[in-house]
Design a protein around this motif. Structure first.
Motif, PDB file in Angstrom:
ATOM      1  N   VAL A 157       0.837  -1.194   0.000  1.00 26.95           N
ATOM      2  CA  VAL A 157       0.000   0.000   0.000  1.00 26.95           C
ATOM      3  C   VAL A 157       0.877   1.250   0.000  1.00 26.95           C
ATOM      4  O   VAL A 157       1.972   1.253   0.571  1.00 26.95           O
ATOM      5  CB  VAL A 157      -0.960   0.000   1.214  1.00 26.95           C
ATOM      6  N   LEU A 158       0.380   2.288  -0.660  1.00 29.26           N
ATOM      7  CA  LEU A 158       1.136   3.537  -0.791  1.00 29.26           C
ATOM      8  C   LEU A 158       0.192   4.719  -0.596  1.00 29.26           C
ATOM      9  O   LEU A 158      -0.941   4.715  -1.081  1.00 29.26           O
ATOM     10  CB  LEU A 158       1.803   3.580  -2.169  1.00 29.26           C
ATOM     11  N   GLY A 159       0.651   5.721   0.132  1.00 33.22           N
ATOM     12  CA  GLY A 159      -0.146   6.920   0.358  1.00 33.22           C
ATOM     13  C   GLY A 159       0.708   8.176   0.361  1.00 33.22           C
ATOM     14  O   GLY A 159       1.919   8.110   0.601  1.00 33.22           O
ATOM     15  N   ILE A 160       0.076   9.311   0.094  1.00 29.83           N
ATOM     16  CA  ILE A 160       0.759  10.609   0.063  1.00 29.83           C
ATOM     17  C   ILE A 160      -0.067  11.613   0.857  1.00 29.83           C
ATOM     18  O   ILE A 160      -1.296  11.627   0.769  1.00 29.83           O
ATOM     19  CB  ILE A 160       0.928  11.120  -1.380  1.00 29.83           C
ATOM     20  N   HIS A 161       0.622  12.463   1.613  1.00 28.87           N
ATOM     21  CA  HIS A 161      -0.042  13.543   2.350  1.00 28.87           C
ATOM     22  C   HIS A 161       0.666  14.861   2.033  1.00 28.87           C
ATOM     23  O   HIS A 161       1.882  14.957   2.173  1.00 28.87           O
ATOM     24  CB  HIS A 161       0.027  13.282   3.854  1.00 28.87           C
ATOM     25  N   VAL A 162      -0.085  15.869   1.560  1.00 27.03           N
ATOM     26  CA  VAL A 162       0.518  17.193   1.404  1.00 27.03           C
ATOM     27  C   VAL A 162       0.872  17.702   2.800  1.00 27.03           C
ATOM     28  O   VAL A 162       0.154  17.456   3.766  1.00 27.03           O
ATOM     29  CB  VAL A 162      -0.421  18.182   0.682  1.00 27.03           C
ATOM     30  N   TRP A 163       1.983  18.435   2.902  1.00 28.65           N
ATOM     31  CA  TRP A 163       2.513  18.810   4.210  1.00 28.65           C
ATOM     32  C   TRP A 163       3.007  20.253   4.160  1.00 28.65           C
ATOM     33  O   TRP A 163       4.026  20.554   3.563  1.00 28.65           O
ATOM     34  CB  TRP A 163       3.648  17.854   4.586  1.00 28.65           C
ATOM     35  N   THR A 164       2.260  21.167   4.804  1.00 29.38           N
ATOM     36  CA  THR A 164       2.595  22.580   4.689  1.00 29.38           C
ATOM     37  C   THR A 164       3.772  23.001   5.568  1.00 29.38           C
ATOM     38  O   THR A 164       4.321  24.081   5.385  1.00 29.38           O
ATOM     39  CB  THR A 164       1.374  23.460   5.040  1.00 29.38           C
ATOM     40  N   SER A 165       4.154  22.175   6.523  1.00 26.69           N
ATOM     41  CA  SER A 165       5.349  22.486   7.305  1.00 26.69           C
ATOM     42  C   SER A 165       6.620  22.081   6.572  1.00 26.69           C
ATOM     43  O   SER A 165       7.733  22.345   7.044  1.00 26.69           O
ATOM     44  CB  SER A 165       5.286  21.801   8.671  1.00 26.69           C
ATOM     45  N   LEU A 166       6.453  21.458   5.415  1.00 25.53           N
ATOM     46  CA  LEU A 166       7.571  21.069   4.562  1.00 25.53           C
ATOM     47  C   LEU A 166       7.533  21.948   3.310  1.00 25.53           C
ATOM     48  O   LEU A 166       6.478  22.137   2.702  1.00 25.53           O
ATOM     49  CB  LEU A 166       7.453  19.594   4.172  1.00 25.53           C
ATOM     50  N   GLU A 167       8.673  22.501   2.958  1.00 23.14           N
ATOM     51  CA  GLU A 167       8.761  23.457   1.849  1.00 23.14           C
ATOM     52  C   GLU A 167       8.351  22.824   0.517  1.00 23.14           C
ATOM     53  O   GLU A 167       8.670  21.667   0.237  1.00 23.14           O
ATOM     54  CB  GLU A 167      10.193  23.982   1.759  1.00 23.14           C
ATOM     55  N   SER A 168       7.639  23.587  -0.294  1.00 23.13           N
ATOM     56  CA  SER A 168       7.287  23.135  -1.645  1.00 23.13           C
ATOM     57  C   SER A 168       8.558  22.757  -2.400  1.00 23.13           C
ATOM     58  O   SER A 168       9.587  23.421  -2.293  1.00 23.13           O
ATOM     59  CB  SER A 168       6.553  24.244  -2.404  1.00 23.13           C
ATOM     60  N   GLY A 169       8.454  21.670  -3.167  1.00 24.23           N
ATOM     61  CA  GLY A 169       9.619  21.195  -3.899  1.00 24.23           C
ATOM     62  C   GLY A 169      10.390  20.113  -3.176  1.00 24.23           C
ATOM     63  O   GLY A 169      11.372  19.594  -3.699  1.00 24.23           O
ATOM     64  N   LYS A 170       9.935  19.756  -1.974  1.00 28.80           N
ATOM     65  CA  LYS A 170      10.586  18.682  -1.223  1.00 28.80           C
ATOM     66  C   LYS A 170       9.582  17.561  -0.965  1.00 28.80           C
ATOM     67  O   LYS A 170       8.371  17.773  -0.977  1.00 28.80           O
ATOM     68  CB  LYS A 170      11.137  19.197   0.112  1.00 28.80           C
ATOM     69  N   ILE A 171      10.113  16.377  -0.718  1.00 26.70           N
ATOM     70  CA  ILE A 171       9.254  15.244  -0.360  1.00 26.70           C
ATOM     71  C   ILE A 171       9.934  14.451   0.740  1.00 26.70           C
ATOM     72  O   ILE A 171      11.140  14.176   0.685  1.00 26.70           O
ATOM     73  CB  ILE A 171       8.948  14.351  -1.584  1.00 26.70           C
ATOM     74  N   GLY A 172       9.158  14.116   1.770  1.00 22.45           N
ATOM     75  CA  GLY A 172       9.681  13.362   2.896  1.00 22.45           C
ATOM     76  C   GLY A 172       9.350  11.886   2.771  1.00 22.45           C
ATOM     77  O   GLY A 172       8.184  11.510   2.685  1.00 22.45           O
ATOM     78  N   ILE A 173      10.402  11.067   2.724  1.00 21.35           N
ATOM     79  CA  ILE A 173      10.241   9.608   2.637  1.00 21.35           C
ATOM     80  C   ILE A 173      11.223   8.990   3.618  1.00 21.35           C
ATOM     81  O   ILE A 173      12.435   9.097   3.443  1.00 21.35           O
ATOM     82  CB  ILE A 173      10.505   9.077   1.216  1.00 21.35           C
TER      83      ILE A 173
END
Length: 398
Positions: A157-173
């Motif tokens: 299973v895979l999911g994604i959450h938009v995260w406003t405390s993380l700068e646009s253009g980055k992704i946390g994995i």
């Protein structure tokens, strides 16, 4: 056509979907309009849809060759918040708002479905698209109980959450624990009412409540290691009717969050410690108490192998290596109900942009997202799915 080109061509539709969802938010298990839009869109792609957990929607895309089933999941519900954003697509439903990004999640997954439907030849297995209701109050377990992980059996299973405390253009994995477990408590302290001018004739539950709020904080600073993040927060206190009346009772509500395995068998036992202190503090004040605990979410643990699948996709979507970061939050997510049962990965898509005023925290009445990141979210769904099936083929060859 290349994947990124196809997604770019859908940008306007993607944003339009997100704004429509944002403008018409619905609370958990009340997402009737939302579910109908999702069903209609998926059916127009040639997919059969199924309702689960009242307003949940599920559709399966079968690839050209047999293989495992990958579940792509999004949430659907809004929050009981009055929106304060001055935007053309602000919520039209008084007191209800998409203040957590579920509107964006749905739009991204619908667009990913559109892209993936045209790539059946690259799918060696099946993709199950899951639109889950009531994420804010642990709706995932209802879908699990109704068999969302079966027919076909889900392998990952895979999911994604938009995260406003993380700068646009980055992704946390990040591998391992990335979101906290959550126990919600409701506690009533019973004393004996009386006159504030004669407190010795009464038993004051307000004083007991004040002591209890402070004393329970020792759990996270004195009883559990600082290396094991624990939060005990009180969000509501209610009691009394007039300034010169000692009330009979006081009601408290709050949450216990932790980013490790909790429960009575754990070493830390934050909830059990909370109950012990609450009862003893009340007894010290000659009060009694009634405690109700709802175990909402378990900690969300990312599977290392699925994290590698996601990271391989991210390196194609994001041009700079610095875009890929670690991200851990003690906030909770019921995606854990799925990832506890099958290998899963949950990613955080940076959507915070100070210049666009999209860096307000989640659940804030000014919450909004940088819509320029939506195409990256679609690309992550698509490319991670394709990488998952490619990985399976490579393992079989070895």
């Amino acid at each position: 056509m290349q994947i990124h080109e196809e997604i770019e061509q859908c940008r306007d539709e993607l944003i339009s979907l997100r704004r429509d969802f944002h403008q018409h938010p619905e609370l958990g298990f009340e997402e009737h309009r939302t579910a109908k839009i999702v069903e209609t869109y998926l059916q127009a792609l040639g997919l059969e849809t199924e309702r689960m957990a009242t307003t949940g929607v599920v559709a399966v895309l079968e690839g050209e060759l047999p293989g495992p089933t990958l579940m792509l999941r999004t949430d659907m519900d809004g929050l009981p918040i009055q929106e304060e954003n001055d935007i053309p697509y602000a919520s039209e439903n008084p007191g209800v708002m998409h203040a957590c990004g579920h509107d964006a999640h749905m739009a991204m997954l619908l667009m990913a479905a559109r892209i993936l439907v045209n790539r059946r030849e690259d799918i060696r297995g099946s993709i199950k698209f899951v639109f889950q209701p009531n994420e804010e109050i642990a709706g995932a377990i209802y879908m699990v109980e109704e068999g969302v992980l079966e027919k076909p059996k889900v392998d990952a299973v895979l999911g994604i959450h938009v995260w406003t405390s993380l700068e646009s253009g980055k992704i946390g994995i990040t591998a391992g624990a990335v979101m906290g477990g959550l126990d919600v408590f409701k506690l009533t302290i019973f004393g004996r009412g009386g006159h504030t001018g004669l407190p010795e004739k009464a038993i004051d539950p307000i004083l007991a409540a004040a002591n209890l709020i402070q004393t329970t904080q020792m759990i996270q600073t004195r009883e559990i290691s600082n290396l094991k993040s624990t939060l005990i927060m009180f969000g509501k206190i209610a009691g009394g009717t007039k300034s010169n009346i000692i009330p009979d009772s006081v009601e408290l509500e709050g949450s216990i969050r932790f980013i490790y395995k909790g429960g009575p068998d754990s070493v830390e036992q934050p909830t059990e410690r909370f109950i012990r202190i609450a009862e003893q503090v009340c007894a010290t004040h000659r009060c009694t108490c009634e405690i109700n605990i709802e175990h909402e979410n378990t900690p969300l643990i990312n599977d290392p192998a699925m994290v590698e699948v996601a990271k391989s996709a991210a390196r194609e979507v994001f041009t700079e290596e610095s875009s890929l970061v670690d991200n851990i939050s003690i906030a909770s997510e019921d995606f854990s109900e799925f990832s506890e049962r099958v290998p899963g990965v949950f990613m955080f898509l940076g959507a915070g942009n100070h210049l666009k005023e999209t860096d307000f925290p989640h659940h804030n009445p000014r919450f909004n997202i940088d819509e320029d990141v939506l195409t990256n979210g679609v690309a992550m769904y698509v490319r991670a799915a394709l990488h998952y099936f490619n990985r399976g083929r490579e393992e079989k060859r070895r």
